[in-house]
Structure formats: C-alpha cells, structure tokens
Design an enzyme around this catalytic site. Structure first.
Site, PDB file in Angstrom:
ATOM      1  N   GLY A  14       0.830  -1.212   0.000  1.00 24.55           N
ATOM      2  CA  GLY A  14       0.000   0.000   0.000  1.00 24.55           C
ATOM      3  C   GLY A  14       0.855   1.249   0.000  1.00 24.55           C
ATOM      4  N   GLY A  15       2.018   1.158  -0.639  1.00 29.83           N
ATOM      5  CA  GLY A  15       3.002   2.231  -0.574  1.00 29.83           C
ATOM      6  C   GLY A  15       2.631   3.498  -1.311  1.00 29.83           C
ATOM      7  N   TYR A 144     -14.888  -4.164   8.278  1.00 24.48           N
ATOM      8  CA  TYR A 144     -13.519  -3.640   8.292  1.00 24.48           C
ATOM      9  C   TYR A 144     -12.906  -3.796   9.683  1.00 24.48           C
ATOM     10  CZ  TYR A 144      -9.721  -0.178   7.942  1.00 24.48           C
ATOM     11  OH  TYR A 144      -8.501   0.452   7.960  1.00 24.48           O
ATOM     12  N   PRO A 171      -3.467   3.955  14.546  1.00 25.70           N
ATOM     13  CA  PRO A 171      -3.568   5.420  14.454  1.00 25.70           C
ATOM     14  C   PRO A 171      -5.013   5.865  14.617  1.00 25.70           C
ATOM     15  CG  PRO A 171      -2.756   4.424  12.398  1.00 25.70           C
ATOM     16  CD  PRO A 171      -3.343   3.339  13.232  1.00 25.70           C
ATOM     17  N   ARG A 216     -13.341  13.646  17.142  1.00 23.35           N
ATOM     18  CA  ARG A 216     -12.287  12.799  16.556  1.00 23.35           C
ATOM     19  C   ARG A 216     -10.910  13.338  16.939  1.00 23.35           C
ATOM     20  NH1 ARG A 216     -16.080  10.116  16.093  1.00 23.35           N
ATOM     21  NH2 ARG A 216     -17.022   9.166  14.236  1.00 23.35           N
TER      22      ARG A 216
END
Length: 322
Positions: A14-15, A144, A171, A216
């Site tokens: 996923g770079g 997910y 994260p 958030r």
C-alpha cells in the site's frame, strides 16, 4: 557484493497511499532514512495481495527483512455501511496472505496498520490497547473493524507458535497530502476539503454531512510516518500501540470543518445536513503508552497540518484522488 551493506530491506505494501507516501516523504525530504536501509514501496499495480501466489511472488522478488503492511480496502462511513461484507473478506484475504508470506520468507518484523474503529462501540473512555477485543465494534463498519482486529490475533498466534515479533499500530483519524479526497466514499477531512473547494468555485453553500458534533482525534500523515519509522526500528512488543495526539487535542467535526474553511479562505454559508448519519459519536483514545516511550514527540499543530493539506490539494487538484 553491495547487499552486504544492507541491514534492513523494508517492503511497504500500500506504498502509494496516504501513509505510504508520507513515509516516503519523511525518508527523502526530512532525512528520515538510516544508513543500511533499503526501501521498496509497492502499489496495487505491483501485484494482487488477495492472491496468495502473487503475494508470495512479491516476497520472493524483493526478499524483505522487514515489512510495513498498509495495503487494505478502505473507505469512509457511507462506503463501509454499504459494503461490510466486502471490507471483511478483502481485508482478511490481504492480511492473511501478507502475514503468512512474511512468515514463510523469514521476515524479521512486520508492522501492520489498524484503526481506532476496531475498538468496542460500547466502552469506557479513553480507550487503550488492552480493550480491543472487549466487545463488538460499531455496526456501521463491523466488517472492516473485525478484519483489522484479526491482525492482532494473527500477530499473537505467530508469536506463540513461531516466536515471530510481528506487531501493529493503531492510528487515530489520519489526514494529509495524497489522501483520497472522494466526497462520497472518502474519510471526513479530505471529503470536507474537497467539498469546500467546490463550494468556493461554484459559489454555493458548504454542506457538511451530519450534525458536526461527533469528536475525533486527527493525526497528520507526516507525524504518523515519523512514528511508523520509530516503531519499525525501536518498538519490540507484539502488543499493538496507539499512535495519536492526546485526548486534549480531540476536535469536533464542526471544528474540523471550521479549520478547513479558514485554511481555504471560504466565505460562504456552512450548512449541516442532519439527515446524514453521524457514525460513532466518539472514540477517544489514550496515547499514554506512546508517551511512555516518546515523551517529547511533537505533533504538528492541527491548523498548520490542515493548511498544508489544503495547499497540497489545491496545488495537485488535477492529479489528486477524487
């Protein structure tokens, strides 16, 4: 042979995404690369990680000693609500193929990327690393969330059975240059940036989905990239670690929208469409574990990071993912 000087060959799945590009930026522009490291950034064009044979072929070709695993099917609230099964199956295939290939090819360390949405919906706050499996995640993105949770199960099992030191980071909401700015299916901040940009061009009101009240913690992708490098080189636990700004830096969606409006210089009307779902009201995470390791790490101030992201989006509008 020149390869004798390479101590660490890091392959990033996923770079070409938000975090991968941020890691690449920190390595190249901020002097984040260390001597003896070789970095390989893969995108979906390099191989289909849902296919075990294609995944193994990538590992055979690049022979990584370390892997940062970012590849995933991702999307915002509304895409998740529509496609929970796809999010579950695709991410389970990808994660199993990557971790098993890493094991078979003797990779020393894998750092996978999770998300705070994996935490239980009904919980006490702040959430911390010990609470991942304490109850079902929010129903809006359970596919997910469970697929990402299983990486933690995977890592513990590889350690228990084979002594592998594979780990994961968690994260909070990531944003920054190279994000997916798709309004319908992207995450909240890049969607807001794109919508505000269009509202400015067309002279129309900015419509924010939901009430604006949910809270958030946002982390700038370049800050996250620097922390990823630390985890790869220094963090030796199998247990995951939350990478986040502090609880005191939590902002409402309205505050985030206000920051975007200010950064782009939007002077029009801002409307909140309360017919749209708010999703989870809050998922406040503790960064106490991170602070124990890195008490002096400085995060980019939110308004500065928003301004830099908006400037990148405007400058790269034609090529940005929309």
């Amino acid at each position: 042979m020149e390869n004798k000087t390479v101590k660490m060959r890091v392959m990033v799945t996923g770079g070409s995404g938000l975090v991968g590009r941020a890691i690449e930026h920190v390595l190249k522009e901020d002097g984040g690369a260390s001597e003896g490291e070789e970095w390989i950034f893969l995108s979906s064009k390099d191989g289909n990680l849902m296919d075990p044979d294609e995944t193994k072929a990538l590992f055979k070709k690049h022979q990584p000693t370390h892997v940062i695993h970012l590849a995933a099917m991702v999307g915002g609230l509304f895409k998740n609500m529509r496609q929970n099964l796809d999010f579950w199956r695709i991410n389970m295939y990808i994660n199993d193929n990557v971790l098993q290939a890493a094991h078979e090819f003797g990779v020393e360390k894998v750092v996978s990327c999770l998300s705070t949405c994996i935490f239980p919906d009904k919980t006490t706050y702040p959430i911390d690393e010990n609470m991942i499996h304490n109850g079902p995640p929010h129903e809006s993105n359970f596919g997910y969330s469970y697929a990402k949770r299983m990486i933690d199960v995977h890592n513990r099992a590889y350690c228990a059975q084979f002594g592998r030191k594979y780990t994961a980071v968690i994260p909070t909401n990531i944003f920054g240059p190279h994000d997916n700015f798709n309004i319908e299916d992207g995450h909240v901040l890049p969607g807001l940036i794109h919508k505000t940009y269009i509202a400015m061009k067309e002279g129309t009101p900015l419509q924010v989905w939901g009430s604006g009240r949910p809270l958030r913690q946002f982390i700038y992708s370049l800050d996250l990239a620097r922390l990823f490098l630390w985890v790869l080189r220094e963090y030796n636990e199998v247990e995951p670690i939350i990478l986040s700004v502090g609880e005191e830096d939590e902002v409402s969606i309205k505050q985030a929208a206000d920051a975007v409006v200010k950064a782009l210089g939007f002077n029009g009307e801002v409307l909140y469409d309360t017919s749209k779902s708010d999703g989870q009201f809050k998922k406040t995470a503790s960064n106490a574990k991170l602070r124990k390791y890195l008490p002096d790490f400085t995060f980019t101030p939110f308004h500065k990071a928003i301004k830099e992201t908006c400037e990148w989006f405007v400058a790269n509008y034609e090529v940005a993912r929309k």
